[in-house]
Every structure is written in structure tokens, then in C-alpha cells.
Design a protein around this motif. Structure first.
Motif, PDB file in Angstrom:
ATOM      1  N   LYS A  56       0.840  -1.205   0.000  1.00 16.61           N
ATOM      2  CA  LYS A  56       0.000   0.000   0.000  1.00 16.61           C
ATOM      3  C   LYS A  56       0.876   1.257   0.000  1.00 16.61           C
ATOM      4  CE  LYS A  56      -3.955   2.215   0.491  1.00 16.61           C
ATOM      5  NZ  LYS A  56      -4.945   2.264  -0.558  1.00 16.61           N
ATOM      6  N   THR A  95       1.291   6.924  -6.563  1.00 19.98           N
ATOM      7  CA  THR A  95       0.167   7.831  -6.804  1.00 19.98           C
ATOM      8  C   THR A  95       0.625   9.282  -6.670  1.00 19.98           C
ATOM      9  OG1 THR A  95      -1.441   6.189  -6.065  1.00 19.98           O
ATOM     10  CG2 THR A  95      -2.146   8.488  -6.033  1.00 19.98           C
ATOM     11  N   SER A 129      -3.150   7.252 -15.950  1.00 19.00           N
ATOM     12  CA  SER A 129      -3.076   6.382 -14.782  1.00 19.00           C
ATOM     13  C   SER A 129      -4.007   6.920 -13.695  1.00 19.00           C
ATOM     14  CB  SER A 129      -1.627   6.346 -14.287  1.00 19.00           C
ATOM     15  OG  SER A 129      -1.494   5.504 -13.185  1.00 19.00           O
ATOM     16  N   PRO A 130      -5.321   6.709 -13.842  1.00 17.11           N
ATOM     17  CA  PRO A 130      -6.273   7.248 -12.859  1.00 17.11           C
ATOM     18  C   PRO A 130      -6.008   6.714 -11.449  1.00 17.11           C
ATOM     19  CG  PRO A 130      -7.425   6.204 -14.702  1.00 17.11           C
ATOM     20  CD  PRO A 130      -5.982   5.930 -14.869  1.00 17.11           C
ATOM     21  N   VAL A 131      -6.275   7.537 -10.468  1.00 14.22           N
ATOM     22  CA  VAL A 131      -6.074   7.122  -9.078  1.00 14.22           C
ATOM     23  C   VAL A 131      -7.424   6.827  -8.439  1.00 14.22           C
ATOM     24  CG1 VAL A 131      -3.930   8.416  -8.839  1.00 14.22           C
ATOM     25  CG2 VAL A 131      -6.061   9.500  -8.234  1.00 14.22           C
ATOM     26  N   SER A 132      -7.401   5.949  -7.457  1.00 11.60           N
ATOM     27  CA  SER A 132      -8.650   5.582  -6.792  1.00 11.60           C
ATOM     28  C   SER A 132      -9.079   6.679  -5.822  1.00 11.60           C
ATOM     29  CB  SER A 132      -8.486   4.261  -6.048  1.00 11.60           C
ATOM     30  OG  SER A 132      -7.726   4.443  -4.875  1.00 11.60           O
ATOM     31  N   ASP A 133     -10.378   6.762  -5.614  1.00 15.02           N
ATOM     32  CA  ASP A 133     -10.909   7.725  -4.647  1.00 15.02           C
ATOM     33  C   ASP A 133     -10.353   7.463  -3.260  1.00 15.02           C
ATOM     34  OD1 ASP A 133     -12.410   8.958  -6.623  1.00 15.02           O
ATOM     35  OD2 ASP A 133     -14.241   7.861  -6.136  1.00 15.02           O
ATOM     36  N   GLU A 134     -10.182   6.200  -2.923  1.00 13.49           N
ATOM     37  CA  GLU A 134      -9.640   5.825  -1.606  1.00 13.49           C
ATOM     38  C   GLU A 134      -8.221   6.360  -1.433  1.00 13.49           C
ATOM     39  OE1 GLU A 134      -8.245   1.898   0.912  1.00 13.49           O
ATOM     40  OE2 GLU A 134      -9.484   1.625  -0.856  1.00 13.49           O
ATOM     41  N   ASP A 135      -7.381   6.222  -2.481  1.00 12.88           N
ATOM     42  CA  ASP A 135      -6.008   6.721  -2.394  1.00 12.88           C
ATOM     43  C   ASP A 135      -5.989   8.245  -2.277  1.00 12.88           C
ATOM     44  OD1 ASP A 135      -5.039   4.151  -2.501  1.00 12.88           O
ATOM     45  OD2 ASP A 135      -4.342   4.273  -4.578  1.00 12.88           O
ATOM     46  N   ARG A 150      -8.337  10.123  -0.982  1.00 10.77           N
ATOM     47  CA  ARG A 150      -8.784  10.427   0.387  1.00 10.77           C
ATOM     48  C   ARG A 150      -7.649  10.209   1.391  1.00 10.77           C
ATOM     49  NH1 ARG A 150     -13.529   8.469  -0.862  1.00 10.77           N
ATOM     50  NH2 ARG A 150     -12.996   6.344  -0.347  1.00 10.77           N
ATOM     51  N   THR A 151      -6.944   9.097   1.253  1.00 14.31           N
ATOM     52  CA  THR A 151      -5.841   8.793   2.166  1.00 14.31           C
ATOM     53  C   THR A 151      -4.762   9.863   2.081  1.00 14.31           C
ATOM     54  OG1 THR A 151      -6.248   6.413   1.995  1.00 14.31           O
ATOM     55  CG2 THR A 151      -4.059   7.091   2.743  1.00 14.31           C
TER      56      THR A 151
END
Length: 68
Positions: free
Chosen positions: A13, A20, A32-38, A40-41
Motif C-alpha cells: 500500500k 500515486t 493512470s487514474p487514481v482511486s478515490d480511496e487513495d 482520500r488517504t
């Protein structure tokens, strides 16, 4: 060297979050799209913020990418 902001995460992680940050800094989000979770983190850690032009690194985020 500053404290590792990813110390609480697994190695996998932490590596993903560091990549990211690099993708955000290099403006590779369309490729290279990033996740919403990443996002937010990273926002919760104070490393990224959302602006009109999109996601940008904070000075702390830049320091993490540059290894400062």
C-alpha cells in the motif's frame, strides 16, 4: 529525514501511495487514474489537495516524493 507518512500501511500500500503521488506530480492522471480511496488517504495525510486545476501535491507531498 522526516517521519514516514506511510508507516501505518503495508509495504504494498505504501509503494502504491508513493506512486500515486508521483503520478499526481507528473500530471499522469488521465493515463493512470487514481482511486478515490487513495486520494482520500493522501488528502487526510496532508500530502495532496484538490484545486481548480486538479489534484496537486502539498509541500509535504513534494518532500515525500523528493525524499526530503
Amino acid at each position: 529525514m522526516a517521519e514516514n507518512p506511510f508507516a501505518q500501511f503495508s509495504l504494498e500500500k505504501a509503494i502504491g501511495l508513493r506512486w500515486t503521488l508521483r503520478d499526481i506530480q507528473a500530471r499522469r492522471l488521465k493515463l493512470s487514474p487514481v482511486s478515490d480511496e487513495d486520494v482520500r488517504t493522501l488528502t487526510d495525510l496532508g500530502l495532496v489537495e484538490a484545486r481548480e486545476e486538479g489534484l496537486v501535491l502539498t509541500p509535504a507531498g513534494t518532500a515525500v516524493v523528493n525524499g526530503s
